[in-house]
Design a protein around this motif. Structure first.
Motif, PDB file in Angstrom:
ATOM      1  N   GLU A 117      29.266 101.537  -0.193  1.00 25.87           N
ATOM      2  CA  GLU A 117      29.389 102.182  -2.293  1.00 25.87           C
ATOM      3  C   GLU A 117      28.886 101.680  -3.052  1.00 25.87           C
ATOM      4  OE1 GLU A 117      30.815 105.968  -1.488  1.00 25.87           O
ATOM      5  OE2 GLU A 117      31.674 105.647   0.227  1.00 25.87           O
ATOM      6  N   LYS A 118      28.384 101.730  -3.967  1.00 24.21           N
ATOM      7  CA  LYS A 118      28.997 100.744  -5.603  1.00 24.21           C
ATOM      8  C   LYS A 118      30.388 101.174  -6.229  1.00 24.21           C
ATOM      9  CE  LYS A 118      27.288  98.669  -8.345  1.00 24.21           C
ATOM     10  NZ  LYS A 118      25.925  98.483  -9.939  1.00 24.21           N
ATOM     11  N   ARG A 119      31.260 100.493  -6.151  1.00 23.55           N
ATOM     12  CA  ARG A 119      33.178 101.242  -7.661  1.00 23.55           C
ATOM     13  C   ARG A 119      32.577  99.379  -8.395  1.00 23.55           C
ATOM     14  NH1 ARG A 119      36.977 101.967  -2.120  1.00 23.55           N
ATOM     15  NH2 ARG A 119      35.866 103.799  -1.184  1.00 23.55           N
ATOM     16  N   GLY A 120      32.915 100.452  -9.022  1.00 21.48           N
ATOM     17  CA  GLY A 120      32.629  99.586 -10.499  1.00 21.48           C
ATOM     18  C   GLY A 120      31.428  98.324 -10.279  1.00 21.48           C
ATOM     19  N   ASP A 121      31.370  96.668 -10.869  1.00 25.35           N
ATOM     20  CA  ASP A 121      29.883  96.737 -10.638  1.00 25.35           C
ATOM     21  C   ASP A 121      30.021  96.139  -9.373  1.00 25.35           C
ATOM     22  OD1 ASP A 121      29.957  96.670 -12.984  1.00 25.35           O
ATOM     23  OD2 ASP A 121      31.324  94.831 -13.252  1.00 25.35           O
ATOM     24  N   GLU A 122      30.086  96.285  -8.475  1.00 25.84           N
ATOM     25  CA  GLU A 122      29.559  95.917  -7.135  1.00 25.84           C
ATOM     26  C   GLU A 122      29.958  96.842  -5.682  1.00 25.84           C
ATOM     27  OE1 GLU A 122      30.615  91.466  -5.638  1.00 25.84           O
ATOM     28  OE2 GLU A 122      32.784  92.167  -7.073  1.00 25.84           O
ATOM     29  N   HIS A 123      28.945  96.967  -4.863  1.00 24.99           N
ATOM     30  CA  HIS A 123      28.782  97.013  -4.091  1.00 24.99           C
ATOM     31  C   HIS A 123      30.001  96.811  -2.856  1.00 24.99           C
ATOM     32  CE1 HIS A 123      25.083  99.033  -5.033  1.00 24.99           C
ATOM     33  NE2 HIS A 123      24.953  99.893  -4.336  1.00 24.99           N
ATOM     34  N   VAL A 124      30.329  98.052  -1.929  1.00 26.33           N
ATOM     35  CA  VAL A 124      32.221  97.203  -1.437  1.00 26.33           C
ATOM     36  C   VAL A 124      31.555  98.819   0.236  1.00 26.33           C
ATOM     37  CG1 VAL A 124      34.156  97.704  -1.273  1.00 26.33           C
ATOM     38  CG2 VAL A 124      33.174  97.520  -3.353  1.00 26.33           C
ATOM     39  N   LEU A 125      32.104  98.267   0.976  1.00 24.39           N
ATOM     40  CA  LEU A 125      32.079  98.170   1.936  1.00 24.39           C
ATOM     41  C   LEU A 125      32.945  99.488   2.269  1.00 24.39           C
ATOM     42  CD1 LEU A 125      30.795  97.988   5.382  1.00 24.39           C
ATOM     43  CD2 LEU A 125      32.668  95.810   5.799  1.00 24.39           C
ATOM     44  N   THR A 126      33.219 100.662   2.747  1.00 22.21           N
ATOM     45  CA  THR A 126      33.369 101.508   2.387  1.00 22.21           C
ATOM     46  C   THR A 126      33.879 102.040   4.302  1.00 22.21           C
ATOM     47  OG1 THR A 126      31.804 103.281   1.793  1.00 22.21           O
ATOM     48  CG2 THR A 126      33.365 102.079   0.212  1.00 22.21           C
ATOM     49  N   GLY A 127      32.931 101.794   4.623  1.00 22.93           N
ATOM     50  CA  GLY A 127      33.203 102.449   6.508  1.00 22.93           C
ATOM     51  C   GLY A 127      31.703 101.650   7.266  1.00 22.93           C
ATOM     52  N   ALA A 128      32.127 101.371   8.420  1.00 25.74           N
ATOM     53  CA  ALA A 128      31.457 100.756   9.437  1.00 25.74           C
ATOM     54  C   ALA A 128      31.522 100.891  10.967  1.00 25.74           C
ATOM     55  CB  ALA A 128      31.052  99.221   8.706  1.00 25.74           C
ATOM     56  N   VAL A 129      30.884 101.074  11.590  1.00 27.80           N
ATOM     57  CA  VAL A 129      30.680 100.342  12.966  1.00 27.80           C
ATOM     58  C   VAL A 129      30.063  99.297  13.214  1.00 27.80           C
ATOM     59  CG1 VAL A 129      28.959 102.197  13.776  1.00 27.80           C
ATOM     60  CG2 VAL A 129      30.532 101.374  15.137  1.00 27.80           C
ATOM     61  N   LEU A 130      30.961  98.416  13.577  1.00 32.37           N
ATOM     62  CA  LEU A 130      30.893  96.990  14.061  1.00 32.37           C
ATOM     63  C   LEU A 130      30.848  96.489  14.913  1.00 32.37           C
ATOM     64  CD1 LEU A 130      29.456  93.946  12.443  1.00 32.37           C
ATOM     65  CD2 LEU A 130      31.908  93.551  11.948  1.00 32.37           C
ATOM     66  N   CYS A 131      30.470  96.222  16.094  1.00 36.41           N
ATOM     67  CA  CYS A 131      31.045  96.572  17.842  1.00 36.41           C
ATOM     68  C   CYS A 131      30.454  95.374  17.874  1.00 36.41           C
ATOM     69  CB  CYS A 131      29.846  97.510  18.930  1.00 36.41           C
ATOM     70  SG  CYS A 131      30.414  98.800  18.604  1.00 36.41           S
ATOM     71  N   PHE A 132      29.073  94.423  16.866  1.00 36.26           N
ATOM     72  CA  PHE A 132      29.199  92.877  17.703  1.00 36.26           C
ATOM     73  C   PHE A 132      29.069  92.372  16.151  1.00 36.26           C
ATOM     74  CE2 PHE A 132      25.707  95.514  20.689  1.00 36.26           C
ATOM     75  CZ  PHE A 132      26.969  95.586  21.450  1.00 36.26           C
ATOM     76  N   PRO A 133      29.981  91.949  16.103  1.00 36.79           N
ATOM     77  CA  PRO A 133      30.199  90.985  15.490  1.00 36.79           C
ATOM     78  C   PRO A 133      29.962  89.149  14.941  1.00 36.79           C
ATOM     79  CG  PRO A 133      32.453  91.156  15.683  1.00 36.79           C
ATOM     80  CD  PRO A 133      32.068  92.284  16.134  1.00 36.79           C
ATOM     81  N   ALA A 134      29.287  88.946  14.082  1.00 36.92           N
ATOM     82  CA  ALA A 134      28.464  87.631  14.451  1.00 36.92           C
ATOM     83  C   ALA A 134      29.423  86.497  13.700  1.00 36.92           C
ATOM     84  CB  ALA A 134      27.540  87.291  13.460  1.00 36.92           C
ATOM     85  N   SER A 135      30.710  86.344  13.988  1.00 42.22           N
ATOM     86  CA  SER A 135      31.962  85.522  14.599  1.00 42.22           C
ATOM     87  C   SER A 135      32.707  86.029  13.058  1.00 42.22           C
ATOM     88  CB  SER A 135      31.610  84.114  13.644  1.00 42.22           C
ATOM     89  OG  SER A 135      30.955  83.795  14.431  1.00 42.22           O
ATOM     90  N   TRP A 136      33.191  86.946  12.274  1.00 41.87           N
ATOM     91  CA  TRP A 136      33.469  88.129  11.207  1.00 41.87           C
ATOM     92  C   TRP A 136      34.034  89.147  11.893  1.00 41.87           C
ATOM     93  CZ3 TRP A 136      31.957  92.521   8.638  1.00 41.87           C
ATOM     94  CH2 TRP A 136      30.970  92.988   9.197  1.00 41.87           C
ATOM     95  N   ARG A 137      35.417  89.682  10.685  1.00 47.59           N
ATOM     96  CA  ARG A 137      36.158  90.080  11.924  1.00 47.59           C
ATOM     97  C   ARG A 137      36.497  91.938  10.102  1.00 47.59           C
ATOM     98  NH1 ARG A 137      39.558  89.266  15.523  1.00 47.59           N
ATOM     99  NH2 ARG A 137      40.406  87.646  16.117  1.00 47.59           N
ATOM    100  N   LEU A 138      35.616  92.661  10.923  1.00 43.73           N
ATOM    101  CA  LEU A 138      36.071  94.121   9.719  1.00 43.73           C
ATOM    102  C   LEU A 138      36.974  94.238   9.509  1.00 43.73           C
ATOM    103  CD1 LEU A 138      33.893  96.241   8.925  1.00 43.73           C
ATOM    104  CD2 LEU A 138      34.324  97.653  10.894  1.00 43.73           C
ATOM    105  N   CYS A 139      38.686  94.010   9.636  1.00 44.45           N
ATOM    106  CA  CYS A 139      39.845  94.169   8.930  1.00 44.45           C
ATOM    107  C   CYS A 139      40.235  93.371   7.944  1.00 44.45           C
ATOM    108  CB  CYS A 139      41.041  94.601  10.269  1.00 44.45           C
ATOM    109  SG  CYS A 139      41.176  92.787  10.565  1.00 44.45           S
ATOM    110  N   GLU A 140      39.457  91.916   8.250  1.00 41.56           N
ATOM    111  CA  GLU A 140      39.552  91.337   6.604  1.00 41.56           C
ATOM    112  C   GLU A 140      38.254  91.788   5.714  1.00 41.56           C
ATOM    113  OE1 GLU A 140      40.656  87.247   9.178  1.00 41.56           O
ATOM    114  OE2 GLU A 140      39.215  87.419   8.176  1.00 41.56           O
ATOM    115  N   LYS A 141      37.515  92.622   5.949  1.00 45.78           N
ATOM    116  CA  LYS A 141      36.252  93.075   5.030  1.00 45.78           C
ATOM    117  C   LYS A 141      36.634  94.142   4.659  1.00 45.78           C
ATOM    118  CE  LYS A 141      34.555  88.909   5.917  1.00 45.78           C
ATOM    119  NZ  LYS A 141      34.385  87.737   5.029  1.00 45.78           N
ATOM    120  N   ILE A 142      36.746  95.457   5.001  1.00 47.84           N
ATOM    121  CA  ILE A 142      36.767  96.694   4.450  1.00 47.84           C
ATOM    122  C   ILE A 142      37.760  96.827   3.595  1.00 47.84           C
ATOM    123  CG2 ILE A 142      38.428  98.035   6.064  1.00 47.84           C
ATOM    124  CD1 ILE A 142      35.688  99.479   5.667  1.00 47.84           C
TER     125      ILE A 142
END
Length: 248
Positions: A117-142
């Motif tokens: 979602e657009k917040r200010g000048d950037e798109h921000v990760l506001t929700g996700a279902v991420l079962c198959f992460p390729a070497s990243w953690r959802l908790c660090e990006k949300i």
């Protein structure tokens, strides 16, 4: 191991970052040969590791409802929607629970779904279902913008970051775009979270047993600045990867 036998695009023709192209008449969502197997793994993760694979940061409720409407309307013909039920290709019936939207999508789609979602000048990760992460953690990006999400990808320079943000701003409803990556892995597991402080060791093409490729689609919601970023994961054995043809 859950392995496909093929990837339906040429991984030997990578595009320069950000590497996008119009999706055109191609379907948004795909049901491939390992749908049932991947869904079994997704259901296990949703049950046993829900906090690892689902996260939200105060997404707009109206935008989330619109996300559900759009995704359900774009399900391929292998699915059947009747009222509040979705009949899936593996025979399961999933109840559409709008109070738990990301878990609902996680039970239906092979694809992971990220709401930007657009917040200010950037798109921000506001929700996700991420079962198959390729070497990243959802908790660090949300809750973070695109620039933070791609840390510590070395090729993701400030210039690329600006171009990607322009891409998100420029995606138009009804005109989705897509890209792919191709990464060599020692481990064929689909659920591979990894902290940004402990990046995955680099591997060399053709010298590791498995190729992991993500078909990533950017889909703009109608009458909205929000973009859905969906990820369909392929994992194939090295022997199934087409060789680069050498000109005669």
């Amino acid at each position: 191991m859950i392995l496909q036998t093929r990837i339906p695009y040429d991984i030997h023709t990578p595009r320069p970052l950000p590497g996008v192209a119009p999706l055109g008449a191609e379907p948004w969502f795909i049901v491939d040969e390992v749908y049932a197997l991947q869904m079994g793994e997704r259901l296990r993760l949703l049950k046993d590791r829900r906090d690892d694979v689902i996260a939200t940061d105060a997404p707009d409720p109206a935008t989330v409802d619109k996300m559900m409407d759009v995704v359900l309307a774009q399900l391929p013909p292998e699915f059947s929607v009747s009222g509040r039920k979705v009949l899936c290709p593996d025979g399961r019936k999933v109840t559409i629970d709008r109070s738990d939207p990301f878990a609902t999508l996680g039970q239906i789609l092979q694809d992971d779904v990220c709401l930007m979602e657009k917040r200010g000048d950037e798109h921000v990760l506001t929700g996700a279902v991420l079962c198959f992460p390729a070497s990243w953690r959802l908790c660090e990006k949300i809750g973070h913008p695109l620039t933070h999400i791609h840390v510590p990808v070395k090729s993701y320079t400030d210039d690329i970051a600006r171009r990607v943000q322009r891409l998100f701003d420029g995606v138009r409803p009804g005109r989705p775009i897509w890209r792919f990556n191709a990464l060599w892995y020692e481990d064929p597991s689909l659920h591979q979270p990894r902290s940004q402080s402990e990046p995955r060791p680099l591997t060399e093409m053709g010298q590791t047993p498995y190729l992991r490729s993500e078909r990533q689609v950017l889909w703009r919601l109608p009458d909205n600045d929000a973009v859905l970023f969906t990820i369909h994961t392929y994992m194939v054995a090295r022997a199934s990867v087409p060789k680069i043809e050498t000109p005669v």
